[in-house]
Scaffold this active site. Sequence first.
Site, short mmCIF file in Angstrom:
data_model
loop_
_atom_site.label_atom_id
_atom_site.label_comp_id
_atom_site.label_asym_id
_atom_site.label_seq_id
_atom_site.Cartn_x
_atom_site.Cartn_y
_atom_site.Cartn_z
N ASP A 40 -67.56 -51.52 -48.61
CA ASP A 40 -68.61 -51.14 -49.54
C ASP A 40 -68.23 -49.83 -50.24
OD1 ASP A 40 -70.97 -51.03 -50.87
OD2 ASP A 40 -72.24 -51.19 -49.09
N CYS A 80 -73.32 -53.14 -56.08
CA CYS A 80 -73.32 -54.05 -54.92
C CYS A 80 -73.90 -55.43 -55.20
CB CYS A 80 -74.13 -53.46 -53.77
SG CYS A 80 -73.59 -51.83 -53.26
N LYS A 141 -73.63 -56.46 -44.03
CA LYS A 141 -74.53 -56.30 -45.19
C LYS A 141 -74.63 -57.56 -46.05
CE LYS A 141 -74.48 -53.71 -49.54
NZ LYS A 141 -74.16 -52.43 -50.19
N HIS A 143 -77.59 -58.07 -48.94
CA HIS A 143 -77.99 -57.48 -50.23
C HIS A 143 -78.15 -58.47 -51.38
CE1 HIS A 143 -78.02 -53.39 -52.50
NE2 HIS A 143 -79.20 -53.98 -52.40
N HIS A 312 -70.28 -46.80 -47.79
CA HIS A 312 -71.44 -46.48 -48.60
C HIS A 312 -72.12 -45.24 -48.02
CE1 HIS A 312 -75.28 -47.14 -50.69
NE2 HIS A 312 -74.69 -48.08 -51.41
N ASP A 364 -66.46 -54.26 -52.69
CA ASP A 364 -67.36 -54.79 -53.73
C ASP A 364 -67.26 -54.05 -55.05
OD1 ASP A 364 -68.60 -52.52 -52.80
OD2 ASP A 364 -70.55 -53.45 -52.46
N LYS A 390 -67.92 -46.34 -59.60
CA LYS A 390 -69.09 -47.18 -59.35
C LYS A 390 -70.17 -46.97 -60.40
CE LYS A 390 -72.70 -47.89 -55.92
NZ LYS A 390 -73.21 -47.59 -54.57
#
Length: 598
Positions: A40, A80, A141, A143, A312, A364, A390
Amino acid sequence: MKIGIRLSLLSALIATALTASPLGELGARRPPNILVILADDLGIGDVGCYGNDTIRTPNIDRLAAEGVKLTHHLAAAPMCTPSRAAMMTSRYPARYGLVPNERLETVVIPHISSRVALPLDEVTLATALRAANYTTALVGKWHLGMYCNLFGESCPGPLKHGFDTFYGIPVTLFMEFRGPHPFWVFDLEKPGFQRLAFTWLLSVVSLAFAKKKLKWSLFTLVFLLLLTHAILFVFWFFTAHVGLDKGSLWGVSNWLHRAANSRIFRQDKVVESPIELDGLSQRLAAESRKVLADFAKDDKPFFLFHSLAHVHTPMFNAPNRERASKHGRYGDNIEEMDESIGTVLDSLKEFGLEDNTLVYFTSDQGGHLEAIDDDGQRIGGHNGLFKGGKAQGGPEGGIRVAGIYRWPGHLPGGAVVDTPTSLMDLMPTFLDLAGLPPLGELVPSAANKDLDGQSIADLLMNGDRSPPQERIMIHHCRQAIRALRLVRGDHIYKMYVGKVNWFEGSTQCGWGHSTGCACYGDEFHRDISHAPELYDLSFDPYEDKPINPEITEYKEIVEFLQDYLKKWKSSVHYPDPPMSNVLDVMWRIHYQPFCRSC
Ligand SMILES: *[C@@H]1O[C@H](CO)[C@@H](O)[C@H](O)[C@H]1NC(C)=O
Ligand SMILES: *[C@@H]1O[C@H](CO)[C@@H](O)[C@H](O)[C@H]1NC(C)=O
């Protein structure tokens, strides 16, 4: 060429069957297993085998040494929820509305009890493999939405998308999960609380007055006082913790965000709340180990999706872990992440599953450049020399990620592929490598769905020597298109129609754990569709020298890509995204799952 791949695969399979396979006859006959490990927010510059010589990622490096390392591997989105949706479905998330449009501030699914989720008619890799008789498990995870019923009963998110079992985090880790946060809040400087205080005073005085005038019994007074306070408590709760202007993502206070969303699920039930962050990475790895041990007893092929909580924000480590990285808290988290990848890979070996399992590792999206901790320490990733990170629409730093495929005896070890590939290629590639039927045959309802990923089996087996295929990739910011990439012959063109306004002298937008560069709005974004910027990444990988608009190459390529874009827009329908509907995204108290067993 397809037939060529199939034939060479077939001969590879026969070869394995003839040589002594550790799984014996049974293992060789069944299709390969697949283990997907997804990091992540891991920056491509945070990994040893991608050129970082001061951080220790021995397990990822070993995977690359034994498999194929992709150096031009691209996420479909720099966030994400949309990126994961794309990886799982092989389709741009804009096609089914799992991206916001420009109307809303939220960019991911913020609450377990948000109504928005990956639509049920989208087909994930898990659904496809289940149709091919695989056992499927998700650890970590998700999400992509939870589908909770009234009172948070039965929230079968991943279980509705092909996973037989789920243990993990329904949304994501949020900074607010590192509590505690105050429950009792009364800020008399805010008008909402002033009104409440005034109403309270007025009610108490009126009740006292009424008792006297109307000669109520003490019982009546106490009853009415309690009733008034109960009603006022509800008003206070909403004033303090719920409302679209609250501190935390999408309309709740930090306290409520942690109380409502910091949860671990087993199947569709909450088993931990709030999440104990210390040691979470080890717990997830131990769970995957258990899952693999069970898989090893079964003769069905399996798909394990180990979706890491690291790296993350917030940062966390196992208690008592020696913090020894050279890069502070973030470096410690990277090294702990690598360690947990080691645990999962070692289990694969321990249970004799290594040779018949394709392992795919990626992230991701790129590192979150702006992230800093409460004490000012940087806790975001490093995207090497690529610009941006990001949350930014087209820039390379947010979407160029690590990508490794390993399948001993079938894919070359230590190979490197520089041809552009996508996370969305996973599903068609695996079906191809495993010799399974294409998606439309496995899941008939997917037959009419256009896939944006494609099989890269040939590239993985033969490397960049395989005959070049022209390919176009689209880079979105939310629902809008910001850049196109054209792979043609030896060239990798990238045309921007919109750019991010970075802070001067940087490729980011300020500092703060929840800060990111938005890729829309006048403050952050510049529309340059009238005069696109064009780069050739094959010799200018860090996008330093835009191609001169006066030369023929620019004119030809830009015209070709603009034409493509026009056709795309007129033929591909992007629905109005549910993720941009306030009512779908906000916290819905009646969908809130509760913890009954913890
Ligand atoms: C290695 O990763 C760390 C942590 O993100 C970063 O600070 C450092 O600059 C990287 N080093 C190189 C050589 O890329
Ligand atoms: C899955 O199993 C069923 C029943 O055993 C069988 O009919 C079907 O062909 C299998 N599917 C695949 C893709 O192997």
